[in-house]
Scaffold this motif. Structure first.
Motif, PDB file in Angstrom:
ATOM      1  N   THR A 110     -40.237  15.335  53.472  1.00  0.00           N
ATOM      2  CA  THR A 110     -41.230  15.999  52.630  1.00  0.00           C
ATOM      3  C   THR A 110     -40.601  17.157  51.860  1.00  0.00           C
ATOM      4  O   THR A 110     -40.760  17.288  50.645  1.00  0.00           O
ATOM      5  CB  THR A 110     -42.393  16.532  53.485  1.00  0.00           C
ATOM      6  OG1 THR A 110     -42.994  15.443  54.192  1.00  0.00           O
ATOM      7  CG2 THR A 110     -43.439  17.223  52.637  1.00  0.00           C
ATOM      8  N   VAL A 111     -39.877  18.007  52.578  1.00  0.00           N
ATOM      9  CA  VAL A 111     -39.225  19.144  51.932  1.00  0.00           C
ATOM     10  C   VAL A 111     -38.107  18.669  51.008  1.00  0.00           C
ATOM     11  O   VAL A 111     -37.913  19.209  49.914  1.00  0.00           O
ATOM     12  CB  VAL A 111     -38.692  20.135  52.980  1.00  0.00           C
ATOM     13  CG1 VAL A 111     -37.943  21.284  52.311  1.00  0.00           C
ATOM     14  CG2 VAL A 111     -39.837  20.685  53.831  1.00  0.00           C
ATOM     15  N   ALA A 112     -37.381  17.638  51.418  1.00  0.00           N
ATOM     16  CA  ALA A 112     -36.282  17.112  50.584  1.00  0.00           C
ATOM     17  C   ALA A 112     -36.788  16.638  49.230  1.00  0.00           C
ATOM     18  O   ALA A 112     -36.114  16.826  48.206  1.00  0.00           O
ATOM     19  CB  ALA A 112     -35.569  15.977  51.309  1.00  0.00           C
ATOM     20  N   ALA A 113     -37.967  16.022  49.211  1.00  0.00           N
ATOM     21  CA  ALA A 113     -38.531  15.572  47.929  1.00  0.00           C
ATOM     22  C   ALA A 113     -38.790  16.771  47.015  1.00  0.00           C
ATOM     23  O   ALA A 113     -38.539  16.708  45.800  1.00  0.00           O
ATOM     24  CB  ALA A 113     -39.820  14.800  48.166  1.00  0.00           C
ATOM     25  N   ALA A 114     -39.281  17.866  47.594  1.00  0.00           N
ATOM     26  CA  ALA A 114     -39.505  19.074  46.792  1.00  0.00           C
ATOM     27  C   ALA A 114     -38.178  19.672  46.329  1.00  0.00           C
ATOM     28  O   ALA A 114     -38.056  20.145  45.188  1.00  0.00           O
ATOM     29  CB  ALA A 114     -40.300  20.094  47.595  1.00  0.00           C
ATOM     30  N   ASP A 158     -38.605  28.582  36.555  1.00  0.00           N
ATOM     31  CA  ASP A 158     -38.367  27.144  36.622  1.00  0.00           C
ATOM     32  C   ASP A 158     -37.467  26.809  37.808  1.00  0.00           C
ATOM     33  O   ASP A 158     -36.456  27.492  38.042  1.00  0.00           O
ATOM     34  CB  ASP A 158     -37.709  26.657  35.336  1.00  0.00           C
ATOM     35  CG  ASP A 158     -38.633  26.753  34.135  1.00  0.00           C
ATOM     36  OD1 ASP A 158     -39.861  26.881  34.336  1.00  0.00           O
ATOM     37  OD2 ASP A 158     -38.127  26.702  32.992  1.00  0.00           O
ATOM     38  N   GLY A 159     -37.823  25.771  38.532  1.00  0.00           N
ATOM     39  CA  GLY A 159     -37.027  25.376  39.687  1.00  0.00           C
ATOM     40  C   GLY A 159     -37.365  26.110  40.963  1.00  0.00           C
ATOM     41  O   GLY A 159     -36.679  25.934  41.976  1.00  0.00           O
ATOM     42  N   SER A 160     -38.414  26.918  40.949  1.00  0.00           N
ATOM     43  CA  SER A 160     -38.825  27.604  42.176  1.00  0.00           C
ATOM     44  C   SER A 160     -39.285  26.580  43.211  1.00  0.00           C
ATOM     45  O   SER A 160     -39.882  25.557  42.869  1.00  0.00           O
ATOM     46  CB  SER A 160     -39.960  28.586  41.879  1.00  0.00           C
ATOM     47  OG  SER A 160     -39.503  29.641  41.055  1.00  0.00           O
ATOM     48  N   LEU A 161     -39.010  26.882  44.460  1.00  0.00           N
ATOM     49  CA  LEU A 161     -39.248  25.937  45.551  1.00  0.00           C
ATOM     50  C   LEU A 161     -40.011  26.632  46.667  1.00  0.00           C
ATOM     51  O   LEU A 161     -39.611  27.711  47.120  1.00  0.00           O
ATOM     52  CB  LEU A 161     -37.896  25.423  46.060  1.00  0.00           C
ATOM     53  CG  LEU A 161     -37.857  24.525  47.280  1.00  0.00           C
ATOM     54  CD1 LEU A 161     -38.581  23.217  47.017  1.00  0.00           C
ATOM     55  CD2 LEU A 161     -36.399  24.259  47.671  1.00  0.00           C
ATOM     56  N   PHE A 162     -41.111  26.004  47.108  1.00  0.00           N
ATOM     57  CA  PHE A 162     -41.963  26.605  48.132  1.00  0.00           C
ATOM     58  C   PHE A 162     -42.274  25.591  49.228  1.00  0.00           C
ATOM     59  O   PHE A 162     -42.523  24.422  48.949  1.00  0.00           O
ATOM     60  CB  PHE A 162     -43.280  27.101  47.523  1.00  0.00           C
ATOM     61  CG  PHE A 162     -43.104  28.109  46.424  1.00  0.00           C
ATOM     62  CD1 PHE A 162     -43.025  29.463  46.702  1.00  0.00           C
ATOM     63  CD2 PHE A 162     -42.991  27.700  45.096  1.00  0.00           C
ATOM     64  CE1 PHE A 162     -42.851  30.392  45.683  1.00  0.00           C
ATOM     65  CE2 PHE A 162     -42.820  28.613  44.077  1.00  0.00           C
ATOM     66  CZ  PHE A 162     -42.747  29.967  44.366  1.00  0.00           C
ATOM     67  N   VAL A 180     -43.535  34.199  54.702  1.00  0.00           N
ATOM     68  CA  VAL A 180     -42.629  34.466  55.820  1.00  0.00           C
ATOM     69  C   VAL A 180     -41.343  33.649  55.667  1.00  0.00           C
ATOM     70  O   VAL A 180     -41.333  32.614  55.005  1.00  0.00           O
ATOM     71  CB  VAL A 180     -43.303  34.112  57.165  1.00  0.00           C
ATOM     72  CG1 VAL A 180     -44.324  35.168  57.562  1.00  0.00           C
ATOM     73  CG2 VAL A 180     -43.965  32.738  57.088  1.00  0.00           C
ATOM     74  N   PRO A 181     -40.266  34.108  56.314  1.00  0.00           N
ATOM     75  CA  PRO A 181     -39.019  33.333  56.257  1.00  0.00           C
ATOM     76  C   PRO A 181     -39.078  32.119  57.166  1.00  0.00           C
ATOM     77  O   PRO A 181     -39.937  32.015  58.049  1.00  0.00           O
ATOM     78  CB  PRO A 181     -37.964  34.335  56.745  1.00  0.00           C
ATOM     79  CG  PRO A 181     -38.719  35.259  57.643  1.00  0.00           C
ATOM     80  CD  PRO A 181     -40.090  35.386  57.034  1.00  0.00           C
ATOM     81  N   MET A 182     -38.171  31.227  56.953  1.00  0.00           N
ATOM     82  CA  MET A 182     -38.014  30.041  57.792  1.00  0.00           C
ATOM     83  C   MET A 182     -37.446  30.454  59.146  1.00  0.00           C
ATOM     84  O   MET A 182     -36.485  31.216  59.233  1.00  0.00           O
ATOM     85  CB  MET A 182     -37.070  29.079  57.078  1.00  0.00           C
ATOM     86  CG  MET A 182     -36.544  27.930  57.884  1.00  0.00           C
ATOM     87  SD  MET A 182     -35.320  27.016  56.889  1.00  0.00           S
ATOM     88  CE  MET A 182     -34.416  26.169  58.182  1.00  0.00           C
ATOM     89  N   GLY A 183     -38.060  29.956  60.228  1.00  0.00           N
ATOM     90  CA  GLY A 183     -37.549  30.226  61.565  1.00  0.00           C
ATOM     91  C   GLY A 183     -36.250  29.486  61.809  1.00  0.00           C
ATOM     92  O   GLY A 183     -36.082  28.342  61.380  1.00  0.00           O
ATOM     93  N   LEU A 184     -35.320  30.129  62.523  1.00  0.00           N
ATOM     94  CA  LEU A 184     -34.003  29.536  62.738  1.00  0.00           C
ATOM     95  C   LEU A 184     -33.720  29.212  64.193  1.00  0.00           C
ATOM     96  O   LEU A 184     -32.679  28.644  64.513  1.00  0.00           O
ATOM     97  CB  LEU A 184     -32.907  30.474  62.220  1.00  0.00           C
ATOM     98  CG  LEU A 184     -32.967  30.815  60.730  1.00  0.00           C
ATOM     99  CD1 LEU A 184     -31.857  31.793  60.362  1.00  0.00           C
ATOM    100  CD2 LEU A 184     -32.864  29.552  59.886  1.00  0.00           C
ATOM    101  N   GLY A 185     -34.628  29.576  65.092  1.00  0.00           N
ATOM    102  CA  GLY A 185     -34.390  29.340  66.509  1.00  0.00           C
ATOM    103  C   GLY A 185     -34.570  27.880  66.897  1.00  0.00           C
ATOM    104  O   GLY A 185     -35.383  27.160  66.328  1.00  0.00           O
ATOM    105  N   PRO A 232     -40.714  30.744  50.416  1.00  0.00           N
ATOM    106  CA  PRO A 232     -39.874  30.396  49.264  1.00  0.00           C
ATOM    107  C   PRO A 232     -38.503  29.956  49.775  1.00  0.00           C
ATOM    108  O   PRO A 232     -37.910  30.622  50.622  1.00  0.00           O
ATOM    109  CB  PRO A 232     -39.792  31.694  48.452  1.00  0.00           C
ATOM    110  CG  PRO A 232     -40.214  32.775  49.377  1.00  0.00           C
ATOM    111  CD  PRO A 232     -40.961  32.186  50.509  1.00  0.00           C
ATOM    112  N   LEU A 233     -38.025  28.833  49.267  1.00  0.00           N
ATOM    113  CA  LEU A 233     -36.741  28.285  49.706  1.00  0.00           C
ATOM    114  C   LEU A 233     -35.775  28.203  48.525  1.00  0.00           C
ATOM    115  O   LEU A 233     -36.171  28.312  47.371  1.00  0.00           O
ATOM    116  CB  LEU A 233     -36.931  26.875  50.277  1.00  0.00           C
ATOM    117  CG  LEU A 233     -37.850  26.690  51.481  1.00  0.00           C
ATOM    118  CD1 LEU A 233     -37.981  25.204  51.808  1.00  0.00           C
ATOM    119  CD2 LEU A 233     -37.329  27.456  52.687  1.00  0.00           C
ATOM    120  N   HIS A 234     -34.494  27.978  48.845  1.00  0.00           N
ATOM    121  CA  HIS A 234     -33.525  27.611  47.823  1.00  0.00           C
ATOM    122  C   HIS A 234     -32.510  26.676  48.473  1.00  0.00           C
ATOM    123  O   HIS A 234     -32.348  26.658  49.688  1.00  0.00           O
ATOM    124  CB  HIS A 234     -32.854  28.831  47.189  1.00  0.00           C
ATOM    125  CG  HIS A 234     -32.003  29.633  48.132  1.00  0.00           C
ATOM    126  ND1 HIS A 234     -30.687  29.333  48.389  1.00  0.00           N
ATOM    127  CD2 HIS A 234     -32.287  30.732  48.879  1.00  0.00           C
ATOM    128  CE1 HIS A 234     -30.195  30.204  49.246  1.00  0.00           C
ATOM    129  NE2 HIS A 234     -31.142  31.064  49.565  1.00  0.00           N
TER     130      HIS A 234
END
Length: 253
Positions: A110-114, A158-162, A180-185, A232-234
């Protein structure tokens, strides 16, 4: 506005259909999604076999969109390059059947498609719904549309990713939105060892979503607390903060 809608649960998934109805309130919607479920394929692309494409109908006989025998990333790439007359203004992926928070973001189709949409400099949003005994996709789709409206109103670059994760309605109405940031644990992962009727050993992956994780607030903790989690991701994986340090090492040149 022209919106490209995709997912990783397959073109006929109820989450996609519910979200399509809500997104049609914002503009024209083109669906291009995998023919079958592609959960956990991450950013897989198809190189050595053809991508078979066909148009499919909704239950009422109306055109639903494109069914693609490939991955979520394939679907977005093919739609933009070949199937659509012009690139979309917005790409939405979902609604996924289960949350994509924490390190699951790295495995998520799902995220990969975005992310694929963001490669093309198109604002892209991945939407997932927390795992529940009974998914309320219409309710989740309405929540997602409102979040997407706020994203668009803020005129992101342009190109913003959420990445958007919605709490299950069975736990009550969402308390609000938290960015919030993505959890890494790492958490709750393992394998259950079993034997089949012929005595062969096999393993079944187990996973327990966390409810309480020590440390700073993340998408995992916000979702567990009943909030809509927006991250927000990159896709630039470069450690820019370490480039100068690593460049100073002795590389034998």
């Amino acid at each position: 506005m022209h919106i490209l809608l995709t997912n990783d649960d397959g073109v006929f998934a109820p989450g996609l259909r519910a979200l399509r109805k809500e997104l049609m309130k914002l503009g024209d919607v083109t669906v291009a999604a995998p023919a079958v479920e592609q959960s956990g394929v991450a950013h897989t692309i198809t190189l050595w076999s053809p991508l078979v494409v066909k148009q499919v109908e909704d239950d009422d006989g109306s055109n639903l969109g494109w069914s693609i025998e490939g991955s979520p990333a394939d679907s977005v790439k093919l739609a933009i390059c070949e199937l659509m007359r012009r690139p979309p203004d917005l790409i939405v992926s979902g609604i996924n059947h289960g949350a994509n928070a924490g390190i699951n973001v790295l495995y998520s189709g799902t995220v990969a498609a975005a992310i694929e949409g963001a490669f093309f400099k198109i604002t892209s949003v991945a939407v997932s719904l927390e795992l529940s005994e009974h998914f309320d996709f219409p309710h989740a789709a309405a929540q997602a549309r409102r979040v997407i409206e706020r994203v668009l109103a803020s005129k992101p670059a342009d190109g913003s990713l959420f990445n958007v994760n919605l709490p299950a309605r069975s736990r009550g109405e969402a308390k609000g939105v938290k960015v919030v940031p993505m959890g890494l644990g790492r958490h709750g992962e393992g394998f259950e060892r079993r034997q089949d009727p012929r005595g062969r050993t096999y393993y079944w992956m187990t996973y327990t979503p966390p409810r309480e994780v020590p440390g700073p607030e993340t998408d995992v903790t916000a979702l567990a607390d009943g909030y809509i989690a927006v991250t927000p991701l990159h896709f630039d994986m470069t450690r820019h903060d370490r480039l100068q340090e690593v460049a100073s090492w002795d590389w034998g040149g």
